[in-house]
Design a protein around this motif. Structure first.
Motif, PDB file in Angstrom:
ATOM      1  N   ASP A 104       0.903  -1.109   0.059  1.00  0.00           N
ATOM      2  CA  ASP A 104      -0.001   0.108   0.095  1.00  0.00           C
ATOM      3  C   ASP A 104       0.923   1.314  -0.018  1.00  0.00           C
ATOM      4  O   ASP A 104       2.106   1.206   0.101  1.00  0.00           O
ATOM      5  CB  ASP A 104      -0.942  -0.101   1.252  1.00  0.00           C
ATOM      6  CG  ASP A 104      -0.181  -0.024   2.496  1.00  0.00           C
ATOM      7  OD1 ASP A 104       1.145  -0.811   2.446  1.00  0.00           O
ATOM      8  OD2 ASP A 104      -0.428   0.468   3.443  1.00  0.00           O
ATOM      9  N   SER A 166      -4.045   5.359   4.552  1.00  0.00           N
ATOM     10  CA  SER A 166      -3.121   4.448   3.519  1.00  0.00           C
ATOM     11  C   SER A 166      -4.303   4.185   2.498  1.00  0.00           C
ATOM     12  O   SER A 166      -5.483   4.269   2.506  1.00  0.00           O
ATOM     13  CB  SER A 166      -3.085   2.876   4.319  1.00  0.00           C
ATOM     14  OG  SER A 166      -4.432   2.533   4.618  1.00  0.00           O
ATOM     15  N   TYR A 168      -4.836   1.432  -0.802  1.00  0.00           N
ATOM     16  CA  TYR A 168      -4.529   0.152  -1.420  1.00  0.00           C
ATOM     17  C   TYR A 168      -4.927   0.336  -2.880  1.00  0.00           C
ATOM     18  O   TYR A 168      -6.218   0.483  -2.947  1.00  0.00           O
ATOM     19  CB  TYR A 168      -4.995  -1.204  -0.666  1.00  0.00           C
ATOM     20  CG  TYR A 168      -4.347  -1.487   0.729  1.00  0.00           C
ATOM     21  CD1 TYR A 168      -4.449  -0.701   1.688  1.00  0.00           C
ATOM     22  CD2 TYR A 168      -3.553  -2.254   0.925  1.00  0.00           C
ATOM     23  CE1 TYR A 168      -4.096  -0.879   3.033  1.00  0.00           C
ATOM     24  CE2 TYR A 168      -2.959  -2.763   2.048  1.00  0.00           C
ATOM     25  CZ  TYR A 168      -3.074  -1.939   3.196  1.00  0.00           C
ATOM     26  OH  TYR A 168      -2.470  -2.292   4.344  1.00  0.00           O
ATOM     27  N   ALA A 174      -2.148  -4.771  -4.316  1.00  0.00           N
ATOM     28  CA  ALA A 174      -1.775  -4.450  -2.837  1.00  0.00           C
ATOM     29  C   ALA A 174      -2.342  -5.008  -1.652  1.00  0.00           C
ATOM     30  O   ALA A 174      -3.682  -5.295  -1.769  1.00  0.00           O
ATOM     31  CB  ALA A 174      -1.942  -2.719  -2.821  1.00  0.00           C
ATOM     32  N   THR A 272     -10.060   2.392  -5.077  1.00  0.00           N
ATOM     33  CA  THR A 272      -8.898   2.366  -4.044  1.00  0.00           C
ATOM     34  C   THR A 272      -9.351   2.602  -2.673  1.00  0.00           C
ATOM     35  O   THR A 272     -10.468   2.769  -2.350  1.00  0.00           O
ATOM     36  CB  THR A 272      -8.342   3.691  -4.340  1.00  0.00           C
ATOM     37  OG1 THR A 272      -7.639   4.072  -5.510  1.00  0.00           O
ATOM     38  CG2 THR A 272      -6.918   3.930  -3.310  1.00  0.00           C
TER      39      THR A 272
END
Ligand code: AKG
Ligand code: FE2
Length: 286
Positions: A104, A166, A168, A174, A272
């Motif tokens: 990530d 974060s 990903y 990820a 995302t």
């Protein structure tokens, strides 16, 4: 000639312990927790409202608890838009971990970013939007909310000002391998230098994670055709009976024991996957 060589040797011999001492001192002073706040200073009304006594008992019993809908749809949408804007602005970078452990990208953010109250290096950042500011306060308020319900875990908890945001990737590339958030290894295992360097990880006692995805984010493979809500990306929490997968729906708040509950992040698809993570620290772990 030999006298000169002897002097050089003496200097070299003296420099080795000095260098080692400097390394150890630097490692023991390295921390991002210096200005962490006591729990009660992070009290937040919304957190106190969503975290109930039953949640706290569940956290004590199982080591983790999942609290759905800690933010409403409008709050999630605002926080997600702010996260997306920050992501597009290039403030995210690969984490410090090895690439095979996690893929990530993260931004370390503080409510004061871009304001006069920020440290010099953070004054140049863009100020955070109201959606992210609310999400930060909500996660940082967890430690105090637990205290209100007599949480049996360690007392004297503090909350670092910085939280992790974060991201990903939507293409399933990820994930984050199984891990515990706190480091419990002794200095005999790690060596003194590494042990000192990991001080911030040793101090972690609880993890609070708040998801900034669509509230209709779906389980693995369950996304409705044409949906852009995203799917997969479960937080897999391991326990004595196996594991429990938590779907990272927007507004879901997870609290886990950072020393006990190993967990991993599964790959996501379609959108995302954004999350805010705040760690609660305890000085008694130092
Ligand atoms: O995003 C999540 O669900 C968990 C992230 C995590 O485990 C971490 O950053 O340590
Ligand atoms: Fe983690």
């Amino acid at each position: 000639m030999w006298r000169k060589a002897l002097q050089l040797d003496t200097v070299a011999v003296a420099l080795v312990p000095l260098g080692c001492a400097a390394l150890l001192v630097e490692a023991s002073l390295r921390t991002a927790h210096r200005d962490a706040d006591w729990s009660e200073l992070c009290a937040y009304e919304d957190t106190n409202r969503v975290v109930t006594g039953e949640h706290v008992r569940e956290l004590e019993r199982r080591g983790f608890v999942c609290i759905p809908a800690a933010m409403d749809g409008a709050q999630v949408a605002r926080a997600r838009a702010d996260a997306q804007a920050l992501y597009s602005s290039g403030r995210f970078a690969a984490s410090g971990n090895e690439a095979e452990v996690r893929q990530d990208h993260i931004a370390t953010i503080r409510a004061t970013d871009g304001t006069a109250g920020a440290a010099h290096a953070e004054r140049g950042f863009a100020t955070l939007g109201s959606g992210l500011l609310h999400a930060i306060q909500l996660t940082r308020g967890v430690s105090h909310a637990l205290d209100m319900h007599g949480y049996a875990g360690l007392a004297s908890r503090r909350v670092p000002r910085q939280v992790q945001l974060s991201a990903y990737a939507a293409d399933g590339s990820a994930s984050y391998r199984r891990h515990a958030d706190a480091c419990s290894d002794s200095f005999l295992d790690l060596g003194l230098l590494e042990w000192l360097r990991l001080r911030d990880y040793r101090e972690r006692t609880l993890t609070a994670i708040l998801y900034l995805n669509s509230p209709s984010w779906a389980e693995q493979g369950a996304a409705a055709p044409g949906s852009d809500a995203g799917s997969g990306g479960a937080l897999r929490c391991f326990h004595a009976k196996g594991f429990t997968d938590i779907v990272p729906r927007g507004g879901t708040l997870v609290i886990l024991d950072a020393k006990v509950i190993e967990h991993e992040v599964r790959p996501s698809a379609g959108a995302t996957r954004f999350a805010i993570t705040s760690w609660v620290i305890s000085d008694s772990a130092t």
